[in-house]
Design an enzyme around this catalytic site. Structure first.
Site, mmCIF file in Angstrom:
data_model
loop_
_atom_site.group_PDB
_atom_site.id
_atom_site.type_symbol
_atom_site.label_atom_id
_atom_site.label_comp_id
_atom_site.label_asym_id
_atom_site.label_seq_id
_atom_site.Cartn_x
_atom_site.Cartn_y
_atom_site.Cartn_z
ATOM 1 N N GLY A 458 -5.319 -9.556 2.184
ATOM 2 C CA GLY A 458 -5.796 -8.571 3.145
ATOM 3 C C GLY A 458 -6.230 -7.261 2.541
ATOM 4 O O GLY A 458 -7.404 -6.884 2.612
ATOM 5 N N CYS A 669 6.338 -13.187 2.564
ATOM 6 C CA CYS A 669 6.630 -12.856 1.170
ATOM 7 C C CYS A 669 8.128 -12.649 0.974
ATOM 8 O O CYS A 669 8.878 -12.529 1.940
ATOM 9 C CB CYS A 669 5.867 -11.608 0.734
ATOM 10 S SG CYS A 669 6.066 -10.171 1.785
ATOM 11 N N HIS A 720 2.996 -7.707 -7.754
ATOM 12 C CA HIS A 720 4.018 -6.673 -7.927
ATOM 13 C C HIS A 720 4.175 -6.259 -9.383
ATOM 14 O O HIS A 720 4.998 -5.410 -9.710
ATOM 15 C CB HIS A 720 5.359 -7.154 -7.371
ATOM 16 C CG HIS A 720 5.275 -7.536 -5.928
ATOM 17 N ND1 HIS A 720 5.039 -6.615 -4.943
ATOM 18 C CD2 HIS A 720 5.354 -8.746 -5.322
ATOM 19 C CE1 HIS A 720 4.990 -7.241 -3.777
ATOM 20 N NE2 HIS A 720 5.176 -8.516 -3.983
#
Length: 782
Positions: A458, A669, A720
């Protein structure tokens, strides 16, 4: 407010990012090479000193130390115990900060020794970060320890002792905080098949004992040992491990007082174990489990100090001080002030620093709230009332009661039309028209996508330029038209670039959005927002949760205009991007005067309206993210099904009104999916994307066992970490995925949204991802 209360007042931990996110600023400057390690550590020291001084000034008697962390307290514990995986190249001695950050963020380069002085890494394939997951049922994340057979533990960080000494030198007699050994082992992951992490306890305990010995030698009278595992359904082996661990500590250090701290729920079936352990004190979460107070008081030995967690450490509502006094006064009468302490329910890490600087909140709403500083003031008021009588704080108690009453009756909270709509929505409204098999055929004909279709989750990088433009618009330095023009150009550039590299399904990049929850909350009735109400999610990542104070509805379209503009720029499918109701709920500070299920249902109906308007505008793919669905799973298994039933129904309410040809995506997630795989299946999304790269696709096992029939996008790019995975690494992950799923189920995507990354990382990573999908497509479907 200071107090000379006879009754001791404690905090279990406080926010550590700084009142103006000074730690975030320093960390990111260090990672960027703009400051050195000395400057970073000086910032940390000043934040700790200010925190201890503030707690003392607010009337806290038992001030914690070692609650500070550069990244995560579980990672700190791994460093303390020398529990470092071999991949990070540590061979003994104190754990370097570069190695610590490599475990947290990954490192580019074949060895940690190749990292520069700022913890950056360069060259080679590098090492990934440790797996990250949610801390119990909160929105805080921890780095998952890894365990192997025959693992050696050794004291590799004296941080707990160093910070105790640091506080002592400043004149503060603190109570050091450690994550307990049993919780630490239960939070970890065995890397060798068949290994029970609890089997490693005998090798772990001597290190813990040495840390406790050093703390006692430096003058510590109390140590807080956090064992939140006591709020879980513990097997007999874990309960025995607690007896073994704390029995050893008591024998080794009989004069040291341990406050055994549990939170996020009640003791339940662990009550007998907890009250029989040879510790000096036991902390109870009486916000999440107020019903346990009477049981624990009856079961606790008379000499055991009970720490009563009466102020909510997880939410931001002002406490009903009169009711709390009614509950605590009988306990105090029975046990005496020497054997009772008052505290928050858990660490205040989960709430913002201070309400006082907030200037934009509605004054009435502001009067209903309490952040960390106000919660400590509430504790001090309670301490005064219990030590000197209610008359000693008559005005403060009256003010608190008036605020509670005002909130209860305020018309700002209640909307009869919203309540009626939520009550009228039946279960039939939450079903798609046809089965997934039928929908899949229709959608396949509509979109004509290749095997292994590529997309992203997104968001694209929220660069300094994007943040600068948003700030300038908020301050009135640029006009709405100028800001809109900037956002349109950023969106157009991103759409063009996605086409250039060959992504199959595009997104608009979400440059107009500040946060995936805040953006929607700002456009929904019943929400409020702070200016400085930041809380830590992990490392330097901070979030500013919305406050849901009233009934929720959608006054107008929220995303349709931006979707329509982005789709006008391309012939490829453009996903409409929404945040789901369960995630909005779980990532907000939620009103506590309604059941969470009722609040979620209101949000779901508001998002449903947006879904239908996107479809009406022409959106063929609509993604409704439920990143936090598992996060809300109760800690006790007996409560799981009730939560999952209403959570799944709320998701389905948002999605069920669309036609069969409209493809519904969702994203999750940071989750272990085994516990909720049935619920994921019941959500009936056409495509689900999940975070799997750090687990090397192990998280797909749940989908394989369940025989999940719908389409899945297992993440192949860990967003991350600053690492750029190469094509071979991504192909390896896709090969693993093909070993667990049917190839025609698989989509190719990153783990999560890309807003926190930079373009310098994102561009090569996504180019590699598209190439990996192309090669896998050729190999599998040749």
């Amino acid at each position: 407010m200071s107090t000379s209360s006879i009754l001791s007042i404690a905090t279990l931990g406080v926010p550590r990012i700084g009142p103006r996110r000074e730690l975030k600023t320093a960390l990111e400057a260090f990672w960027a090479g703009k400051i050195d390690e000395t400057a970073l550590r000086e910032t940390a020291s000043s934040l700790r000193a200010a925190s201890w001084a503030r707690q003392k000034g607010l009337g806290i008697d038992l001030i914690p130390s070692n609650d500070f962390s550069f990244y995560d307290q579980v990672l700190d514990t791994s460093a303390m115990l020398g529990a470092l995986p071999p991949a990070y190249g540590w061979t003994g001695g104190p754990v370097p900060l570069a190695t610590y950050f490599a475990m947290a963020r990954g490192a580019q380069g074949g060895a940690i020794e190749a990292t520069c002085a700022h913890g950056h890494a360069h060259g080679g394939d590098g090492v990934p970060a440790l797996e990250m997951t949610k801390w119990f049922d909160t929105n805080y994340h921890y780095m998952v320890p890894e365990f192997r057979r025959g693992q050696d533990f050794s004291l590799a960080s004296t941080k707990a002792v160093d910070e105790y000494r640091e506080a002592k030198a400043l004149g503060y007699a603190t109570r050091p905080v450690l994550i307990g050994p049993v919780t630490f082992l239960l939070l970890g992951k065995a890397k060798d098949e068949g290994l029970d992490p609890l089997a490693l306890l005998p090798g772990l305990l001597p290190v813990y004992t040495e840390v406790l010995r050093r703390l006692a030698a430096n003058g510590a009278e109390w140590v807080q040992m956090d064992e939140p595992c006591l709020a879980l359904d513990l097997p007999g082996a874990a309960q025995q491990a607690l007896r073994d661990a704390y029995g050893m500590f008591a024998r080794a250090l009989p004069q040291l007082k341990i406050m055994l701290t549990t939170y996020f729920g009640g003791l339940g079936g662990n009550l007998g174990t907890a009250t029989a352990l040879p510790v000096a004190g036991l902390h109870l979460d009486l916000v999440r489990a107020p019903e346990q107070l009477e049981q624990v008081v009856s079961a606790a030995p008379q000499g055991l100090v009970l720490s009563l967690g009466v102020i909510d450490g997880r939410n931001i509502w002002r406490a009903d001080l009169g009711r709390i006094l009614d509950d605590v006064e009988p306990v105090l009468a029975k046990r005496g002030t020497d054997h009772v302490q008052l505290a928050p329910s858990c660490s205040l890490l989960h709430v913002p620093y201070d309400l006082s600087p907030e200037r934009g909140l509605d004054p009435e709403l502001k009067g209903w709230l309490a952040f960390a500083a106000q919660k400590m003031e509430e504790l001090a008021i309670l301490g005064q009332a219990l030590s000197h009588g209610r008359d000693a704080v008559r005005d403060e108690l009256r003010e608190a009661s008036a605020a509670i009453a005002a909130r209860r009756h305020s018309p700002k909270v209640h909307d009869a039309a919203v309540q009626a709509r939520a009550e009228a929505a039946s279960a039939d409204v939450a079903r798609r028209q046809s089965s997934f098999a039928a929908r899949s055929e229709i959608q396949g004909r509509r979109f004509g996508l290749p095997p292994f279709p590529t997309t992203t989750i997104g968001s694209f990088p929220q660069t300094a330029e994007v943040r600068k433009a948003r700030s300038a618009h908020a301050k009135g330095q640029i006009s709405a038209a100028e800001y809109d023009g900037f956002l349109r150009e950023a969106t157009a550039e991103t759409v063009r670039w996605q086409e250039e590299i060959g992504l199959d399904v595009l997104v608009h990049g979400e440059f107009e959005r500040n946060d995936m929850v805040q953006y929607f909350g700002e456009q929904l009735a019943g929400f409020a927002f702070t200016q400085g109400g930041w809380v830590q999610s992990y490392g330097s990542r901070c979030v500013r949760p919305p406050i849901i104070f009233g009934d929720v509805s959608r006054p107008a379209e929220m995303t349709v205009g931006w979707w329509r503009y982005a789709q006008s720029l391309t012939d490829r499918p453009m996903k409409g991007m929404l945040t789901g109701p369960v995630t909005i709920l779980n990532w907000s500070f939620v009103r506590d005067d309604l059941p969470r299920s009722a609040v979620c249902r209101q949000i779901a109906l508001a998002i449903r309206d947006e879904v239908l308007d996107l479809e009406k505008a022409g959106a063929g793919m609509i993604q409704i993210d439920e990143a936090a669905l598992r996060e809300g799973l109760p800690l006790r298994q007996a409560e799981w099904q009730a939560y999952l039933d209403w959570a799944v129904e709320c998701f389905r309410l948002t999605a069920s009104g669309v036609a069969d040809e409209t493809q519904i995506h969702t994203h999750m997630c940071y989750s272990e999916f085994n516990d909720i795989i049935g619920a994921i299946g019941a959500m009936d999304a056409d495509v689900i994307s999940i975070e799997t790269s750090r687990s090397k696709m192990e998280l797909l096992d749940a989908f394989t066992t369940y025989k999940y029939p719908n389409e899945i996008g297992p993440g192949v790019y860990d967003i991350h970490s600053p690492r750029v995975p190469d094509v071979a690494e991504m192909i390896d992950l896709l090969d693993r995925a093909c070993g667990k799923l049917s190839a025609d189920q698989i989509w190719v995507n990153p783990d999560c949204g890309l807003k926190t990354r930079g373009w310098a990382e994102v561009r090569p990573a996504l180019v590699n991802m598209v190439e990996a999908a192309r090669q896998a497509r050729a190999a599998v479907f040749a």
